[in-house]
Enzyme design. Sequence first.
Site, PDB file in Angstrom:
ATOM      1  N   ASP A  28      -8.737   5.142 -11.564  1.00 23.62           N
ATOM      2  CA  ASP A  28      -8.853   3.725 -11.221  1.00 23.62           C
ATOM      3  C   ASP A  28     -10.228   3.358 -10.660  1.00 23.62           C
ATOM      4  O   ASP A  28     -10.614   2.196 -10.647  1.00 23.62           O
ATOM      5  CB  ASP A  28      -7.808   3.394 -10.132  1.00 23.62           C
ATOM      6  CG  ASP A  28      -6.833   2.341 -10.597  1.00 23.62           C
ATOM      7  OD1 ASP A  28      -6.962   1.900 -11.746  1.00 23.62           O
ATOM      8  OD2 ASP A  28      -5.955   1.975  -9.818  1.00 23.62           O
ATOM      9  N   TYR A 142       6.781  -3.291  -0.945  1.00 25.94           N
ATOM     10  CA  TYR A 142       6.897  -3.114  -2.397  1.00 25.94           C
ATOM     11  C   TYR A 142       8.317  -2.688  -2.783  1.00 25.94           C
ATOM     12  O   TYR A 142       8.710  -1.549  -2.521  1.00 25.94           O
ATOM     13  CB  TYR A 142       5.892  -2.055  -2.881  1.00 25.94           C
ATOM     14  CG  TYR A 142       4.426  -2.462  -2.784  1.00 25.94           C
ATOM     15  CD1 TYR A 142       4.053  -3.781  -2.513  1.00 25.94           C
ATOM     16  CD2 TYR A 142       3.420  -1.535  -2.976  1.00 25.94           C
ATOM     17  CE1 TYR A 142       2.719  -4.146  -2.439  1.00 25.94           C
ATOM     18  CE2 TYR A 142       2.076  -1.892  -2.905  1.00 25.94           C
ATOM     19  CZ  TYR A 142       1.729  -3.199  -2.639  1.00 25.94           C
ATOM     20  OH  TYR A 142       0.409  -3.554  -2.571  1.00 25.94           O
ATOM     21  N   ARG A 144      10.943  -1.063  -4.875  1.00 25.62           N
ATOM     22  CA  ARG A 144      10.762  -0.005  -5.874  1.00 25.62           C
ATOM     23  C   ARG A 144      11.891   1.032  -5.799  1.00 25.62           C
ATOM     24  O   ARG A 144      12.482   1.207  -4.740  1.00 25.62           O
ATOM     25  CB  ARG A 144       9.430   0.704  -5.637  1.00 25.62           C
ATOM     26  CG  ARG A 144       8.747   1.111  -6.924  1.00 25.62           C
ATOM     27  CD  ARG A 144       7.297   1.331  -6.734  1.00 25.62           C
ATOM     28  NE  ARG A 144       6.516   0.100  -6.739  1.00 25.62           N
ATOM     29  CZ  ARG A 144       5.194   0.062  -6.592  1.00 25.62           C
ATOM     30  NH1 ARG A 144       4.527   1.167  -6.397  1.00 25.62           N
ATOM     31  NH2 ARG A 144       4.549  -1.084  -6.631  1.00 25.62           N
ATOM     32  N   LYS A 173       2.085  -7.804   2.850  1.00 25.22           N
ATOM     33  CA  LYS A 173       1.269  -7.832   1.629  1.00 25.22           C
ATOM     34  C   LYS A 173       2.268  -7.701   0.494  1.00 25.22           C
ATOM     35  O   LYS A 173       2.935  -6.668   0.370  1.00 25.22           O
ATOM     36  CB  LYS A 173       0.325  -6.627   1.694  1.00 25.22           C
ATOM     37  CG  LYS A 173      -0.623  -6.402   0.570  1.00 25.22           C
ATOM     38  CD  LYS A 173      -1.544  -5.261   1.027  1.00 25.22           C
ATOM     39  CE  LYS A 173      -2.611  -4.855   0.068  1.00 25.22           C
ATOM     40  NZ  LYS A 173      -2.216  -4.532  -1.268  1.00 25.22           N
ATOM     41  N   ILE A 174       2.385  -8.769  -0.287  1.00 23.52           N
ATOM     42  CA  ILE A 174       3.401  -8.757  -1.346  1.00 23.52           C
ATOM     43  C   ILE A 174       2.764  -9.107  -2.688  1.00 23.52           C
ATOM     44  O   ILE A 174       1.713  -9.743  -2.746  1.00 23.52           O
ATOM     45  CB  ILE A 174       4.573  -9.735  -1.041  1.00 23.52           C
ATOM     46  CG1 ILE A 174       4.074 -11.174  -0.832  1.00 23.52           C
ATOM     47  CG2 ILE A 174       5.394  -9.251   0.137  1.00 23.52           C
ATOM     48  CD1 ILE A 174       5.178 -12.215  -0.724  1.00 23.52           C
ATOM     49  N   GLY A 199      -3.312  -7.776  -4.769  1.00 24.58           N
ATOM     50  CA  GLY A 199      -4.050  -8.165  -5.978  1.00 24.58           C
ATOM     51  C   GLY A 199      -3.431  -7.832  -7.324  1.00 24.58           C
ATOM     52  O   GLY A 199      -3.316  -8.684  -8.190  1.00 24.58           O
ATOM     53  N   GLY A 200      -3.042  -6.558  -7.521  1.00 26.55           N
ATOM     54  CA  GLY A 200      -2.500  -6.141  -8.814  1.00 26.55           C
ATOM     55  C   GLY A 200      -3.571  -5.636  -9.759  1.00 26.55           C
ATOM     56  O   GLY A 200      -4.766  -5.662  -9.445  1.00 26.55           O
ATOM     57  N   GLY A 226      -8.063  -5.316  -4.535  1.00 22.96           N
ATOM     58  CA  GLY A 226      -8.891  -4.161  -4.852  1.00 22.96           C
ATOM     59  C   GLY A 226      -9.472  -4.265  -6.243  1.00 22.96           C
ATOM     60  O   GLY A 226     -10.585  -4.753  -6.455  1.00 22.96           O
TER      61      GLY A 226
HETATM   62  P1  FBP Z   1      -4.967  -3.978  -5.979  1.00 19.29           P
HETATM   63  O1  FBP Z   1      -5.531  -5.314  -5.582  1.00 19.29           O
HETATM   64  O2  FBP Z   1      -5.959  -3.165  -6.737  1.00 19.29           O
HETATM   65  O3  FBP Z   1      -3.634  -4.124  -6.699  1.00 19.29           O
HETATM   66  O4  FBP Z   1      -4.682  -3.186  -4.622  1.00 19.29           O
HETATM   67  C1  FBP Z   1      -3.562  -3.454  -3.810  1.00 19.29           C
HETATM   68  C2  FBP Z   1      -2.756  -2.209  -3.549  1.00 19.29           C
HETATM   69  O5  FBP Z   1      -1.659  -2.462  -2.718  1.00 19.29           O
HETATM   70  C3  FBP Z   1      -3.560  -1.076  -2.945  1.00 19.29           C
HETATM   71  O6  FBP Z   1      -3.690  -1.222  -1.567  1.00 19.29           O
HETATM   72  C4  FBP Z   1      -2.780   0.116  -3.379  1.00 19.29           C
HETATM   73  O7  FBP Z   1      -3.531   1.262  -3.545  1.00 19.29           O
HETATM   74  C5  FBP Z   1      -2.239  -0.280  -4.714  1.00 19.29           C
HETATM   75  O8  FBP Z   1      -2.246  -1.689  -4.764  1.00 19.29           O
HETATM   76  C6  FBP Z   1      -0.862   0.264  -4.943  1.00 19.29           C
HETATM   77  O9  FBP Z   1      -0.374  -0.261  -6.114  1.00 19.29           O
HETATM   78  P2  FBP Z   1       0.951   0.262  -6.784  1.00 19.29           P
HETATM   79  O10 FBP Z   1       1.825   0.878  -5.734  1.00 19.29           O
HETATM   80  O11 FBP Z   1       1.557  -0.963  -7.396  1.00 19.29           O
HETATM   81  O12 FBP Z   1       0.542   1.248  -7.797  1.00 19.29           O
END
Ligand code: FBP
Length: 248
Positions: A28, A142, A144, A173-174, A199-200, A226
């Site tokens: 990534d 999250y 999941r 953070k959602i 962010g996603g 990110g």
């Molecule tokens: P992004 O903006 O790149 O999605 O980052 C947010 C984030 O929560 C990071 O802090 C974390 O590493 C990542 O997404 C985890 O994403 P996932 O669990 O969906 O793979």
Amino acid sequence: MIDLSKITTQGKAMYLAYDHGIEHGPVDLTGKSLNPDYILDLAVKGGYNAVVLQKGVAEKYYPAYRKKIALILKLNGKTRLVGGEPISRQICSVEEAIQLGAQAVGYTVYVGSQYEAEMFREFGKIEEEAHRAGLPVIGWMYPRGRAIKDDDSPEITAYAARVGLELGADIVKIKYCGSQESFKKAVEAAGKTKVVLSGGPKTKPEEFLKIVKNVMAAGAIGVAVGRNVWQSKEPLKITQQIKDIIFS
Ligand code: FBP
């Protein structure tokens, strides 16, 4: 109420997330983003309120930036290599986070996982320690696991945001759940707990900026982003565009 002023500007927030090295792996961290110094420099130049790091990167790279930008220390983490029901355990203490210079701490809860109870217990302990020291706690909420059929549905997103309030998070953070209206329901479910967008995956800048507009209109206080920034060809340009929306 915990003071959020060290990680917000007039109640609004823009965080640069950089814990992907553990969560997703170096795949990534494209281009220059493999280098933590590049990200920290970007966070400073971009005027972010804080940068999100795991303890190892914080220990080795953050000292040079300590006076320039606030740190949100992520206290748990896991790789994407492990199968089965998700669990992310604590790997850094609140005390260590404070020594590393953290102004806030973060913790991921996989809402709905078979191991949810263990993460709730750890989150509770962290929240107690952090609040005793005056540090805000940010919950990466999250949904999941096997029990979650649709992890970005409006209902499940609002449920996850509400769990953050119930657990004592100061900010949750959602992920985006599809529209301004549905995100507003999640913000309402979070009550006095503030909400930031997660962010996603990297998407087109105009699509991402539209999402940022929607979540701000829905009552979020900002974003923790990110990949949509540091995987962009013009990270400072999109940073400025995000900033214009959040702080306008
Ligand atoms: P992004 O903006 O790149 O999605 O980052 C947010 C984030 O929560 C990071 O802090 C974390 O590493 C990542 O997404 C985890 O994403 P996932 O669990 O969906 O793979």
